[in-house]
Design a protein around this motif. Structure first.
Motif, PDB file in Angstrom:
ATOM      1  N   GLU A  14      58.741  25.737  50.583  1.00  0.00           N
ATOM      2  CA  GLU A  14      58.349  27.022  51.153  1.00  0.00           C
ATOM      3  C   GLU A  14      57.037  26.859  51.901  1.00  0.00           C
ATOM      4  O   GLU A  14      56.265  25.938  51.647  1.00  0.00           O
ATOM      5  N   ILE A  15      56.775  27.784  52.822  1.00  0.00           N
ATOM      6  CA  ILE A  15      55.462  27.856  53.452  1.00  0.00           C
ATOM      7  C   ILE A  15      54.667  28.897  52.667  1.00  0.00           C
ATOM      8  O   ILE A  15      55.029  30.069  52.615  1.00  0.00           O
ATOM      9  N   ARG A  16      53.604  28.433  52.035  1.00  0.00           N
ATOM     10  CA  ARG A  16      52.799  29.283  51.165  1.00  0.00           C
ATOM     11  C   ARG A  16      51.351  29.348  51.667  1.00  0.00           C
ATOM     12  O   ARG A  16      50.876  28.457  52.368  1.00  0.00           O
ATOM     13  N   THR A  17      50.642  30.392  51.250  1.00  0.00           N
ATOM     14  CA  THR A  17      49.188  30.439  51.411  1.00  0.00           C
ATOM     15  C   THR A  17      48.567  29.946  50.121  1.00  0.00           C
ATOM     16  O   THR A  17      48.760  30.533  49.056  1.00  0.00           O
ATOM     17  N   LEU A  18      47.868  28.817  50.194  1.00  0.00           N
ATOM     18  CA  LEU A  18      47.321  28.143  49.024  1.00  0.00           C
ATOM     19  C   LEU A  18      45.804  28.026  49.143  1.00  0.00           C
ATOM     20  O   LEU A  18      45.237  28.157  50.232  1.00  0.00           O
ATOM     21  N   PRO A  19      45.111  27.740  48.035  1.00  0.00           N
ATOM     22  CA  PRO A  19      43.657  27.565  48.110  1.00  0.00           C
ATOM     23  C   PRO A  19      43.293  26.394  49.020  1.00  0.00           C
ATOM     24  O   PRO A  19      43.984  25.373  49.046  1.00  0.00           O
ATOM     25  N   ASP A  20      42.210  26.547  49.771  1.00  0.00           N
ATOM     26  CA  ASP A  20      41.724  25.441  50.595  1.00  0.00           C
ATOM     27  C   ASP A  20      41.349  24.266  49.700  1.00  0.00           C
ATOM     28  O   ASP A  20      40.948  24.449  48.547  1.00  0.00           O
ATOM     29  N   PRO A  21      41.459  23.026  50.191  1.00  0.00           N
ATOM     30  CA  PRO A  21      41.110  21.856  49.362  1.00  0.00           C
ATOM     31  C   PRO A  21      39.628  21.840  49.021  1.00  0.00           C
ATOM     32  O   PRO A  21      38.781  22.328  49.780  1.00  0.00           O
ATOM     33  N   GLU A  22      39.309  21.252  47.861  1.00  0.00           N
ATOM     34  CA  GLU A  22      37.927  21.173  47.410  1.00  0.00           C
ATOM     35  C   GLU A  22      37.260  19.911  47.947  1.00  0.00           C
ATOM     36  O   GLU A  22      37.860  18.841  48.024  1.00  0.00           O
ATOM     37  N   LEU A  23      35.999  20.042  48.303  1.00  0.00           N
ATOM     38  CA  LEU A  23      35.212  18.936  48.834  1.00  0.00           C
ATOM     39  C   LEU A  23      34.632  18.119  47.677  1.00  0.00           C
ATOM     40  O   LEU A  23      34.080  18.667  46.726  1.00  0.00           O
ATOM     41  N   THR A  24      34.764  16.768  47.753  1.00  0.00           N
ATOM     42  CA  THR A  24      34.191  15.895  46.736  1.00  0.00           C
ATOM     43  C   THR A  24      32.917  15.251  47.269  1.00  0.00           C
ATOM     44  O   THR A  24      32.635  15.301  48.465  1.00  0.00           O
ATOM     45  N   PHE A  25      32.169  14.603  46.392  1.00  0.00           N
ATOM     46  CA  PHE A  25      30.877  14.019  46.748  1.00  0.00           C
ATOM     47  C   PHE A  25      31.006  13.011  47.898  1.00  0.00           C
ATOM     48  O   PHE A  25      30.219  13.023  48.838  1.00  0.00           O
ATOM     49  N   GLY A  26      32.005  12.139  47.818  1.00  0.00           N
ATOM     50  CA  GLY A  26      32.170  11.116  48.844  1.00  0.00           C
ATOM     51  C   GLY A  26      33.297  11.405  49.816  1.00  0.00           C
ATOM     52  O   GLY A  26      33.702  10.511  50.580  1.00  0.00           O
ATOM     53  N   GLY A  27      33.783  12.640  49.808  1.00  0.00           N
ATOM     54  CA  GLY A  27      34.940  12.973  50.619  1.00  0.00           C
ATOM     55  C   GLY A  27      34.656  13.924  51.754  1.00  0.00           C
ATOM     56  O   GLY A  27      33.525  14.386  51.949  1.00  0.00           O
ATOM     57  N   VAL A  28      35.707  14.216  52.503  1.00  0.00           N
ATOM     58  CA  VAL A  28      35.627  15.169  53.602  1.00  0.00           C
ATOM     59  C   VAL A  28      36.822  16.109  53.521  1.00  0.00           C
ATOM     60  O   VAL A  28      37.817  15.823  52.852  1.00  0.00           O
ATOM     61  N   VAL A  29      36.710  17.227  54.222  1.00  0.00           N
ATOM     62  CA  VAL A  29      37.852  18.103  54.468  1.00  0.00           C
ATOM     63  C   VAL A  29      38.150  18.041  55.958  1.00  0.00           C
ATOM     64  O   VAL A  29      37.233  18.141  56.785  1.00  0.00           O
ATOM     65  N   THR A  69      31.705  17.727  54.971  1.00  0.00           N
ATOM     66  CA  THR A  69      31.467  16.410  54.387  1.00  0.00           C
ATOM     67  C   THR A  69      30.727  16.550  53.069  1.00  0.00           C
ATOM     68  O   THR A  69      29.847  17.401  52.919  1.00  0.00           O
ATOM     69  N   GLY A  70      31.078  15.682  52.109  1.00  0.00           N
ATOM     70  CA  GLY A  70      30.372  15.656  50.838  1.00  0.00           C
ATOM     71  C   GLY A  70      28.988  15.045  50.990  1.00  0.00           C
ATOM     72  O   GLY A  70      28.695  14.347  51.965  1.00  0.00           O
ATOM     73  N   LYS A  71      28.132  15.275  50.000  1.00  0.00           N
ATOM     74  CA  LYS A  71      26.745  14.801  50.079  1.00  0.00           C
ATOM     75  C   LYS A  71      26.644  13.275  50.115  1.00  0.00           C
ATOM     76  O   LYS A  71      25.644  12.730  50.598  1.00  0.00           O
ATOM     77  N   GLY A  72      27.659  12.591  49.623  1.00  0.00           N
ATOM     78  CA  GLY A  72      27.611  11.137  49.609  1.00  0.00           C
ATOM     79  C   GLY A  72      28.150  10.478  50.865  1.00  0.00           C
ATOM     80  O   GLY A  72      28.112   9.246  50.987  1.00  0.00           O
ATOM     81  N   VAL A  73      28.652  11.249  51.813  1.00  0.00           N
ATOM     82  CA  VAL A  73      29.238  10.688  53.029  1.00  0.00           C
ATOM     83  C   VAL A  73      28.134  10.339  54.022  1.00  0.00           C
ATOM     84  O   VAL A  73      27.312  11.190  54.382  1.00  0.00           O
ATOM     85  N   MET A  74      28.117   9.082  54.476  1.00  0.00           N
ATOM     86  CA  MET A  74      27.053   8.611  55.359  1.00  0.00           C
ATOM     87  C   MET A  74      27.521   8.353  56.792  1.00  0.00           C
ATOM     88  O   MET A  74      26.724   8.464  57.730  1.00  0.00           O
ATOM     89  N   ARG A  75      28.782   8.016  56.992  1.00  0.00           N
ATOM     90  CA  ARG A  75      29.235   7.522  58.299  1.00  0.00           C
ATOM     91  C   ARG A  75      29.935   8.562  59.150  1.00  0.00           C
ATOM     92  O   ARG A  75      30.222   8.309  60.337  1.00  0.00           O
ATOM     93  N   PHE A  76      30.210   9.734  58.595  1.00  0.00           N
ATOM     94  CA  PHE A  76      30.971  10.736  59.336  1.00  0.00           C
ATOM     95  C   PHE A  76      30.304  12.090  59.229  1.00  0.00           C
ATOM     96  O   PHE A  76      29.560  12.353  58.286  1.00  0.00           O
ATOM     97  N   LYS A  77      30.600  12.948  60.204  1.00  0.00           N
ATOM     98  CA  LYS A  77      29.982  14.270  60.241  1.00  0.00           C
ATOM     99  C   LYS A  77      31.013  15.288  60.710  1.00  0.00           C
ATOM    100  O   LYS A  77      32.068  14.934  61.276  1.00  0.00           O
ATOM    101  N   ALA A  78      30.708  16.562  60.500  1.00  0.00           N
ATOM    102  CA  ALA A  78      31.575  17.637  60.979  1.00  0.00           C
ATOM    103  C   ALA A  78      31.725  17.533  62.492  1.00  0.00           C
ATOM    104  O   ALA A  78      30.759  17.275  63.214  1.00  0.00           O
ATOM    105  N   GLY A  79      32.953  17.690  62.948  1.00  0.00           N
ATOM    106  CA  GLY A  79      33.251  17.591  64.377  1.00  0.00           C
ATOM    107  C   GLY A  79      33.881  16.275  64.778  1.00  0.00           C
ATOM    108  O   GLY A  79      34.475  16.179  65.862  1.00  0.00           O
ATOM    109  N   ASP A  80      33.777  15.240  63.933  1.00  0.00           N
ATOM    110  CA  ASP A  80      34.393  13.956  64.260  1.00  0.00           C
ATOM    111  C   ASP A  80      35.914  14.073  64.244  1.00  0.00           C
ATOM    112  O   ASP A  80      36.496  14.645  63.319  1.00  0.00           O
ATOM    113  N   ARG A  81      36.554  13.519  65.276  1.00  0.00           N
ATOM    114  CA  ARG A  81      38.018  13.417  65.288  1.00  0.00           C
ATOM    115  C   ARG A  81      38.406  12.133  64.584  1.00  0.00           C
ATOM    116  O   ARG A  81      37.926  11.042  64.925  1.00  0.00           O
TER     117      ARG A  81
END
Length: 346
Positions: A14-29, A69-81
């Protein structure tokens, strides 16, 4: 977020409306721009993958834009493709330290071990190890089509099989994986024979660079047909489908000291195929698996794409919406569209 979702294997998603994914320390959304529809997703939906825990959101071939971006992410930033290998490593174990994140014992796979990209947003852990920046001239749909089939084929053909100029390469199965393998092997200077059951796929194989094709539905013996074309057998042979018959034929049609690479998944009732082991021993054949490709290895593949040596966008046969992807997923074993279907609207 809007996402494709199922609570039981083989149940209509089904196509559902679900909670947005949670951001982790070393992860990104990532906001998903496009995501490919792959036979591996069908295997997951059928219940063939023990890593999937229900309920589930499938999807593992993706491209999009980092939005957090999580606080532990060093190489990427919001807006990166970015895109991401479908097999991602933890970045801390011995395999990851050796550069082999594709066999990390703590690997994670969006769409399998975690909720995936058939959704507006997806979370990716260990971002600094696993994300790949996309060149501006590669659009999201093309980048998504690389995520599993093309990248896995690149590693299979270039790294595992060590394909070189003048090699004869047999590719069994001309779906998305097989067509990718044909295009890559051709770009590396090899002579490719494409094998499939339908003329439309064989026509695509020739368009992607195959110098010869074999219709397995009409020849009496696929192995002998390949041996005849290649004057003694293939140097490299790839099972791009994942079936006992194609696996057996791929090994059997090799010349002495040839190399077989298993790319197509062998799951469920197909998990233990017959292997001509006497030939493997007597002819000193090499048998390899190929399970994704490391993020650091994408540079070589992307360079060949941006230079025009490979054109994976040619493999995209259909761009669909999330709702349309439901019947596409459920019928992948019965109605296989030539080329690659990519979800581009959510």
């Amino acid at each position: 977020m809007k996402a494709m979702y199922y609570e039981a294997f083989e149940q209509t998603p089904e196509i559902r409306t679900l909670p947005d994914p949670e951001l982790t320390f070393g992860g990104v959304v990532i906001k998903v721009g496009a995501t490919g529809l792959c036979r591996s997703d069908w295997h997951g939906w059928k219940g063939h993958d023990p890593d999937i825990q229900l309920p589930h959101v499938p999807g593992h071939e993706l491209a999009g834009k980092v939005v957090a971006t999580g606080k532990g992410v060093m190489r990427f930033k919001a807006g990166d493709r970015v895109t991401v290998p479908f097999v991602s490593g933890c970045g801390h174990c011995a395999q990851c330290h050796s550069g082999n994140q594709q066999v990390c014992p703590s690997q994670f796979q969006p769409g399998f071990t975690h909720w995936g990209s058939f959704a507006e947003y997806v979370a990716i852990d260990y971002a600094d190890t696993n994300l790949v920046i996309l060149p501006e001239d590669i659009d999201d749909a093309t980048a998504a089509s690389l995520g599993c089939r093309f990248a896995t084929s690149f590693r299979a053909v270039a790294d595992q099989a060590r394909t070189g100029p003048g090699d004869w390469v047999a590719v069994h199965g001309c779906g998305g994986v097989g067509l990718s393998a044909i295009m890559i092997a051709t770009a590396l200077g090899a002579n490719v024979v494409g094998i499939d059951l339908t003329e439309d796929k064989l026509a695509l194989a020739r368009k992607c660079g195959a110098v010869a094709t074999v219709n397995a539905a009409s020849v009496p013996d696929v192995v002998e047909a390949v041996r005849d074309i290649t004057k003694g057998g293939a140097h490299v042979s790839i099972d791009a489908l994942g079936h006992p018959t194609t696996c057996f034929n791929s090994i059997k049609n090799l010349r002495r000291r040839g190399r077989h690479v298993q790319v197509g998944l062998m799951l469920g009732e197909h998990a233990t195929p017959q292997i001509p082991m006497a030939q493997v021993i007597g002819h000193e054949l090499e048998i390899y698996g190929s399970h994704g490709m490391q993020a650091w290895r994408y540079d070589a593949m992307l360079a060949m794409i941006t230079s025009g040596k490979m054109e994976p966008r040619q493999l995209i046969s259909k761009r669909i919406g999330l709702q349309e992807a439901i019947p596409e997923l459920m019928t992948m074993d019965k109605i296989e569209t030539p080329g690659i279907a990519v979800i581009t609207s959510f």
